[in-house]
Design an enzyme around this catalytic site. Structure first.
Site, short mmCIF file in Angstrom:
data_model
loop_
_atom_site.label_atom_id
_atom_site.label_comp_id
_atom_site.label_asym_id
_atom_site.label_seq_id
_atom_site.Cartn_x
_atom_site.Cartn_y
_atom_site.Cartn_z
CG HIS A 116 -12.61 6.30 -0.65
ND1 HIS A 116 -13.74 6.82 -0.06
CD2 HIS A 116 -11.58 6.57 0.19
CE1 HIS A 116 -13.42 7.40 1.08
NE2 HIS A 116 -12.11 7.26 1.26
CD GLU B 242 8.41 3.27 10.35
OE1 GLU B 242 8.42 4.41 10.88
OE2 GLU B 242 7.79 3.01 9.30
CB THR C 141 -0.92 2.50 8.24
OG1 THR C 141 -0.16 2.71 7.05
CG2 THR C 141 -1.64 1.16 8.13
CB ILE D 242 2.01 2.17 0.47
CG1 ILE D 242 0.61 2.78 0.34
CG2 ILE D 242 2.69 2.12 -0.90
CD1 ILE D 242 0.60 4.20 -0.15
CB SER E 160 -11.87 7.02 6.80
OG SER E 160 -11.50 6.61 5.49
CB ALA E 161 -10.66 1.81 8.01
CB ILE E 162 -13.54 4.32 3.57
CG1 ILE E 162 -14.40 4.56 4.81
CG2 ILE E 162 -14.41 4.13 2.34
CD1 ILE E 162 -15.14 5.89 4.77
CB VAL F 238 16.25 7.67 5.00
CG1 VAL F 238 17.09 8.12 3.80
CG2 VAL F 238 15.95 6.18 4.90
#
Length: 247
Positions: A49, A31, A41, A12, A45-47, A172
């Site tokens: 939807h 980061e 990330t 994102i 599931s990498a789906i 942070v």
């Protein structure tokens, strides 16, 4: 001073950095880990939807359907892998047909394109290795599969090429707000000023929110899941993403 600080370099955060980098703004992605794209990330599931099981009218339902469609544009823009497998929600017996029809109606309300209920014969043709006793399925042609790490890295590469900066090992630890500007503390020592903060901190987003507002109406409680990885010899056994009926 930065125009935008993005907290978190997951998929994102990287995609937001990509979009913002199209404009003449100064962007910094923070980061806390020692490398980017190193959290949820790379553990999902990498789906992509379709959004069939989400309550109609909710923001989550609207964004799921809209986000699903946006991946077709991302495939062209970033040359990301995108498997347009489609999905099937299967009914095990006649008793489950009413529930299948209910989620079909819900899918229609959510604006999912091409959704339909298929009978046992059509289901067997689409997926001959499924259990023969399954009686019907909800066919979801917009369900897709991608490689989230590669999507995030492609987006971040795009953003960096347009001038966005990335800072790793940058946790942070505090945020203050004075005179229309945010002051972001990193690792309890360094302060950076910015006009805007975009929190993409995943399961730590509530911690970031509490740095700005003392009382927030939610708490994130992470849950750990498990996946079964099949042997490469069964690759191609199924062509679709297969779901049970949601309970």
């Amino acid at each position: 001073m930065k125009d935008y600080i993005i907290i978190g370099s997951g998929i994102i955060g990287c995609l937001i950095a990509k979009e913002l980098s199209k404009y003449q703004v100064d962007i910094l992605v923070l980061e806390k880990e020692n490398d980017v794209v190193n959290g949820q990330t790379v553990a999902n599931s990498a789906i992509i939807h379709a959004g069939y099981d989400l309550k109609p009218g909710t923001l989550k339902a609207k964004l799921c359907v809209k986000g699903n469609a946006m991946y077709d544009d991302l495939e062209k823009e970033l040359s990301i892998p995108l498997l347009k497998t489609g999905g099937l929600v299967v009914a095990k017996n006649e008793k489950e047909l009413d529930d299948l029809k209910r989620i079909y109606d819900q899918a229609i309300q959510n604006g999912i394109k091409g959704v339909s209920i298929i009978n046992q014969e059509t289901l067997r043709k689409k997926e001959p290795h499924l259990k023969s006793s399954l009686v019907a399925a909800l066919d979801l042609p917009t369900t897709k599969v991608t490689f989230p790490w590669q999507v995030a890295m492609a987006a971040l590469t795009f953003a960096k090429a347009n001038g966005a900066q990335i800072k790793t090992n940058a946790k942070v630890t505090n945020i203050t707000y004075q005179n229309g500007m945010f002051q972001v503390e990193i690792n309890d020592e360094e302060w950076i000023e910015t006009m805007h903060i975009i929190s993409c901190a995943g399961v730590f987003s509530d911690h970031i929110a509490r740095m700005i507002e003392n009382i927030i109406p939610y708490q994130i409680l992470p849950r750990k899941g498990e996946y079964y990885v099949l042997d490469k010899r069964v690759k191609g056994l199924f062509q679709h993403v297969i779901y049970p009926l949601p309970n």
